[in-house]
Design an enzyme around this catalytic site. Structure first.
Site, PDB file in Angstrom:
ATOM      1  N   ASN A   1       4.467  -6.914   0.849  1.00 63.87           N
ATOM      2  CA  ASN A   1       3.088  -6.496   0.618  1.00 63.87           C
ATOM      3  C   ASN A   1       2.116  -7.644   0.843  1.00 63.87           C
ATOM      4  O   ASN A   1       2.415  -8.817   0.586  1.00 63.87           O
ATOM      5  CB  ASN A   1       2.900  -5.863  -0.770  1.00 63.87           C
TER       6      ASN A   1
ATOM      7  N   GLU B   1      -1.776  -8.458  -0.044  1.00 65.63           N
ATOM      8  CA  GLU B   1      -2.961  -8.043  -0.802  1.00 65.63           C
ATOM      9  C   GLU B   1      -4.217  -8.690  -0.234  1.00 65.63           C
ATOM     10  O   GLU B   1      -4.156  -9.515   0.696  1.00 65.63           O
ATOM     11  CB  GLU B   1      -2.752  -8.379  -2.290  1.00 65.63           C
TER      12      GLU B   1
ATOM     13  N   CYS C   1       0.929  -2.244   1.812  1.00 63.93           N
ATOM     14  CA  CYS C   1       2.225  -2.195   1.153  1.00 63.93           C
ATOM     15  C   CYS C   1       3.316  -2.754   2.067  1.00 63.93           C
ATOM     16  O   CYS C   1       3.177  -2.785   3.298  1.00 63.93           O
ATOM     17  CB  CYS C   1       2.593  -0.764   0.794  1.00 63.93           C
TER      18      CYS C   1
ATOM     19  N   GLU D   1       6.204  -1.533   2.947  1.00 65.10           N
ATOM     20  CA  GLU D   1       6.751  -0.582   3.924  1.00 65.10           C
ATOM     21  C   GLU D   1       5.827  -0.448   5.121  1.00 65.10           C
ATOM     22  O   GLU D   1       6.267  -0.365   6.275  1.00 65.10           O
ATOM     23  CB  GLU D   1       6.943   0.798   3.274  1.00 65.10           C
TER      24      GLU D   1
ATOM     25  N   CYS E   1       5.135   4.419  -2.128  1.00 61.81           N
ATOM     26  CA  CYS E   1       3.934   5.169  -2.509  1.00 61.81           C
ATOM     27  C   CYS E   1       3.700   6.286  -1.499  1.00 61.81           C
ATOM     28  O   CYS E   1       4.343   6.348  -0.440  1.00 61.81           O
ATOM     29  CB  CYS E   1       2.724   4.231  -2.587  1.00 61.81           C
TER      30      CYS E   1
ATOM     31  N   CYS F   1       2.874   5.238   2.087  1.00 62.77           N
ATOM     32  CA  CYS F   1       4.037   4.653   2.774  1.00 62.77           C
ATOM     33  C   CYS F   1       5.045   5.727   3.172  1.00 62.77           C
ATOM     34  O   CYS F   1       5.713   5.590   4.197  1.00 62.77           O
ATOM     35  CB  CYS F   1       4.694   3.591   1.904  1.00 62.77           C
TER      36      CYS F   1
HETATM   37  N1  THU Z   1       3.254  -1.727  -3.203  1.00 57.45           N
HETATM   38  C1  THU Z   1       4.062  -1.759  -2.089  1.00 57.45           C
HETATM   39  O1  THU Z   1       4.134  -2.782  -1.392  1.00 57.45           O
HETATM   40  N2  THU Z   1       4.763  -0.644  -1.776  1.00 57.45           N
HETATM   41  C2  THU Z   1       4.729   0.515  -2.476  1.00 57.45           C
HETATM   42  O2  THU Z   1       5.319   1.498  -2.045  1.00 57.45           O
HETATM   43  C3  THU Z   1       4.030   0.584  -3.760  1.00 57.45           C
HETATM   44  C4  THU Z   1       3.129  -0.555  -4.055  1.00 57.45           C
HETATM   45  C5  THU Z   1       2.473  -2.918  -3.550  1.00 57.45           C
HETATM   46  C6  THU Z   1       0.987  -2.770  -3.371  1.00 57.45           C
HETATM   47  C7  THU Z   1       0.445  -3.824  -4.304  1.00 57.45           C
HETATM   48  O3  THU Z   1       0.381  -5.050  -3.616  1.00 57.45           O
HETATM   49  C8  THU Z   1       1.507  -3.925  -5.394  1.00 57.45           C
HETATM   50  O4  THU Z   1       2.656  -3.247  -4.913  1.00 57.45           O
HETATM   51  C9  THU Z   1       1.072  -3.289  -6.706  1.00 57.45           C
HETATM   52  O5  THU Z   1       0.668  -1.992  -6.515  1.00 57.45           O
END
Ligand code: THU
Length: 142
Positions: free
Chosen positions: A44, A46, A55, A57, A95, A98
């Site tokens: 991920n 940010e 994210c 994925e 999520c 994704c």
């Molecule tokens: N996140 C992912 O990388 N993949 C997911 O499927 C769910 C959430 C990350 C996004 C954010 O940087 C952190 O998890 C908290 O939500």
């Protein structure tokens, strides 16, 4: 290069180490495993404008497709957790966004990949079609 269930999970764990997650502190790694043995990972990413976060994925799929790679997606491993504690909590499943992004790759290659949602006590194994039933995808646009 070749992968199996354990090495795909290990690849996701290694990817999570490279997460850029200074705001949530939640580090996620994803590893895409293909029928030809190749693996593509993502973590991920940010942003100070929180909602622009990518994210793990989605980053993995972006790396794959922007590199010109295609293939039969057989499995996806996802792992996450606070820095230094990745994979020690409840299984992390992709999520909603994704799931849709992964579905693009799955439909391109004509597969229904297993998603390995890695947790401390269990690895939840579920087909992408179960996570995203009746998915909209490339086939709808022909
Ligand atoms: N996140 C992912 O990388 N993949 C997911 O499927 C769910 C959430 C990350 C996004 C954010 O940087 C952190 O998890 C908290 O939500």
């Amino acid at each position: 290069m070749s992968w199996d269930r354990d090495s795909l999970i290990a690849a996701a764990l290694a990817a999570a180490d490279k997460a850029y997650a200074p705001y949530s502190g939640f580090h996620v790694g994803a590893a895409l495993g293909f029928a030809d043995g190749s693996v593509v990972t993502g973590a991920n990413v940010e942003n100070a404008s929180y909602g622009l976060t990518l994210c793990a994925e989605t980053v993995a799929v972006g790396k794959l497709l922007s590199d010109g790679q295609r293939g039969k997606l057989e499995a996806v491993a996802v792992v996450g957790g606070k820095a230094g504690a990745v994979g020690v909590g409840a299984p992390v499943s992709p999520c909603g966004r994704c799931r849709q992004v992964l579905n693009e790759v799955a439909q391109l290659g004509g597969t229904d990949p297993i998603v390995l949602c890695v947790g401390a006590d269990a690895v939840l194994e579920v087909r992408l079609s179960a996570l995203l039933p009746h998915a909209f995808g490339p086939a709808n646009l022909v």
